[in-house]
Scaffold this active site. Structure first.
Site, mmCIF file in Angstrom:
data_model
loop_
_atom_site.group_PDB
_atom_site.id
_atom_site.type_symbol
_atom_site.label_atom_id
_atom_site.label_comp_id
_atom_site.label_asym_id
_atom_site.label_seq_id
_atom_site.Cartn_x
_atom_site.Cartn_y
_atom_site.Cartn_z
ATOM 1 N N CYS A 60 0.832 -1.200 0.000
ATOM 2 C CA CYS A 60 0.000 0.000 0.000
ATOM 3 C C CYS A 60 0.869 1.252 0.000
ATOM 4 O O CYS A 60 1.806 1.376 0.799
ATOM 5 C CB CYS A 60 -0.917 0.011 1.216
ATOM 6 S SG CYS A 60 -1.957 1.482 1.341
ATOM 7 N N CYS A 148 -7.382 1.536 -0.777
ATOM 8 C CA CYS A 148 -7.161 0.710 0.411
ATOM 9 C C CYS A 148 -7.009 -0.722 -0.057
ATOM 10 O O CYS A 148 -7.940 -1.305 -0.618
ATOM 11 C CB CYS A 148 -8.322 0.833 1.394
ATOM 12 S SG CYS A 148 -8.133 -0.253 2.838
ATOM 13 N N ASN A 290 -24.549 -16.723 13.647
ATOM 14 C CA ASN A 290 -23.430 -17.153 12.813
ATOM 15 C C ASN A 290 -22.988 -18.581 13.135
ATOM 16 O O ASN A 290 -22.739 -19.391 12.230
ATOM 17 C CB ASN A 290 -22.267 -16.177 13.011
ATOM 18 C CG ASN A 290 -21.125 -16.371 12.028
ATOM 19 O OD1 ASN A 290 -21.322 -16.371 10.828
ATOM 20 N ND2 ASN A 290 -19.918 -16.537 12.554
ATOM 21 N N GLU A 306 -27.710 -13.214 23.423
ATOM 22 C CA GLU A 306 -27.050 -12.020 22.890
ATOM 23 C C GLU A 306 -27.602 -10.796 23.607
ATOM 24 O O GLU A 306 -28.773 -10.756 23.984
ATOM 25 C CB GLU A 306 -27.320 -11.941 21.375
ATOM 26 C CG GLU A 306 -27.036 -10.617 20.717
ATOM 27 C CD GLU A 306 -25.571 -10.232 20.765
ATOM 28 O OE1 GLU A 306 -25.306 -9.048 21.056
ATOM 29 O OE2 GLU A 306 -24.704 -11.092 20.527
ATOM 30 N N ASP A 354 -18.223 -16.516 22.172
ATOM 31 C CA ASP A 354 -17.637 -15.586 21.197
ATOM 32 C C ASP A 354 -17.775 -14.162 21.740
ATOM 33 O O ASP A 354 -18.487 -13.336 21.172
ATOM 34 C CB ASP A 354 -18.342 -15.730 19.845
ATOM 35 C CG ASP A 354 -17.697 -14.883 18.752
ATOM 36 O OD1 ASP A 354 -16.576 -14.379 18.972
ATOM 37 O OD2 ASP A 354 -18.323 -14.708 17.691
ATOM 38 N N CYS A 380 -11.164 -12.446 20.399
ATOM 39 C CA CYS A 380 -10.584 -11.343 19.633
ATOM 40 C C CYS A 380 -9.550 -10.586 20.452
ATOM 41 O O CYS A 380 -9.085 -9.529 20.027
ATOM 42 C CB CYS A 380 -11.677 -10.390 19.139
ATOM 43 S SG CYS A 380 -12.642 -9.605 20.444
#
Length: 425
Positions: A60, A148, A290, A306, A354, A380
């Site tokens: 980039c 990008c 998901n 959730e 998750d 994450c």
């Protein structure tokens, strides 16, 4: 020299750590210190004297200025190795655990992978024009982007194109951001506007969308103000589980950024969790379904929980559209376990977690009641995973049977991982 969690090289001079932006492990470099602290110094790279064999030319033109990527100067193979080291180091240092087996990293495309992004837009008076894209590294200003390289290829020039469009609009100073979300067949742009656009501006925005084959939405206030410019847009959706399950989503709903990795991640979670026809499965932080819906095709029943009520409504609709009748969904603040509803009083054979970056420590006390024989944890943030692993292993007797990284965000310092915990015999 080591690599810090934020991608900077770490040298040690007379025992003191120096964080050098742009330097890589194994290199000999010249640097200039620009900030001195008691525990460490911060520096910028002046010259590479002996380069690492893992150093590559960034693809980039904006790398080093744009804050979207931090590791384009490091080969993708070395990036994954660094993220794996970070995961294992966190597990050992914070969680005091080691996986019995390290999983092969999940990999997808190195470039043109990003299907979800929030692009800033700003009219800069000093430059006399509009900029659009991501913020500069370590600065509050928008980077002046033309392309990008990590956005899906049809969207690569979106920063440049959005800036050119905004410059023609009456409300060019009233568009702080544009969100992009791409499904398997359709793509949406959501223009956040601080002023209702006039008919001429609306026509220009609509023409921009039509020329690029994308759906266009306007957002004048909160999420409930998002409205399409046309009433007949086809739904945004993506497929998982070999195409058997189709997830429909809204233009600002949370979906995993990397389509290829999400497909592989769902498959890996199913393989590792191994739900069977007699199993009751609990899916916490389930989002749109998901993982829930593919698991429901293999299990006796699945409960998805959730915190976002709108996502729960859409998860139920996704179950109905896919003809899945053995999945139930509940809205619950999963960080307040004392308030959990009746779903939490049931027993579950398997658990999928998750959570967001904060992790799942608040609800792990309920594990003693559920006592699932296996837990698959999608993470994450390796630090919160490691903290939760300590609770599961040292506090509740689970074994960390395997863990590995998933390259969800190539060229960034984000570390996504998957881990499996087994209950004692």
């Amino acid at each position: 020299m080591d690599l810090a969690h934020d991608g900077r090289g770490i040298a040690r001079i007379d025992g003191k750590a120096v964080f050098i932006d742009g330097a890589l492990p194994g290199e000999r470099v010249r640097f200039r210190v620009f900030k001195r602290r008691r525990q460490l110094d911060e520096a910028g790279l002046v010259e590479v004297l002996i380069a690492s064999p893992d150093r590559v030319v960034p693809a980039c033109a904006h790398f080093g200025i744009c804050g979207g990527c931090a590791l384009q100067h490091l080969s993708t193979a070395a990036q994954i190795q660094a993220k794996e080291r970070q995961l294992l180091d966190n597990l050992q240092r914070i969680g005091r655990v080691r996986p019995e087996r390290v999983l092969t990293p999940l990999r997808g495309p190195d470039w043109a992978y990003r299907r979800r992004a929030r692009l800033g837009v700003k009219y800069v008076h000093k430059k006399g024009r509009v900029l659009a894209g991501f913020r500069e590294r370590e600065k509050p200003y928008l980077a002046d982007l033309q392309r990008c390289e990590v956005l899906l290829e049809p969207l690569a020039t979106l920063p440049r194109d959005l800036a050119a469009l905004a410059e023609t609009l009456e409300i060019r100073e009233k568009i702080p951001q544009v969100e992009v979300a791409a499904g398997d067949q359709a793509t949406a742009l959501v223009f956040r506007v601080l002023q209702t656009p006039g008919a001429e501006d609306v026509a220009k925005i609509a023409a921009f969308g039509a020329a690029r084959g994308v759906q266009v939405f306007l957002q004048e206030g909160g999420l409930d103000t998002i409205r399409p410019l046309q009433a007949d847009y086809p739904p945004l959706e993506y497929a998982v589980d070999g195409g058997r399950t189709v997830i429909e989503f809204g233009p600002v709903d949370f979906i995993q950024v990397n389509r290829a990795i999400n497909v592989s991640m769902v498959d890996a979670a199913l393989e590792l969790l191994m739900p069977g026809g007699g199993d009751a499965v609990l899916d916490l932080f389930c989002g749109l379904g998901n993982f829930t819906l593919p698991m429901a095709r293999r299990a006796l029943r699945v409960v998805g929980v959730e915190g976002d009520a709108a996502l729960v409504t859409k998860a139920r609709a996704n179950a109905a559209r896919n003809g899945i009748g053995n999945a139930a969904f509940f809205t619950e603040n999963l960080f307040e376990p004392a308030q959990f509803g009746a779903w939490a009083d049931e027993r579950y054979d398997l658990l999928l977690l998750d959570p967001p970056r904060a992790g799942a420590a608040a609800l792990l006390a309920r594990m003693a009641h559920w006592r699932p024989r296996r837990v698959v944890y999608i993470s994450c943030h390796p630090g919160s995973l490691a903290r939760d692993a300590e609770i599961l292993v040292h506090g509740q007797g689970y074994r960390l049977t395997c863990a590995g990284v998933m390259d969800m965000f190539p060229h960034t310092t984000h570390v996504e991982s998957i881990a499996v915990f087994e209950a004692p015999e």
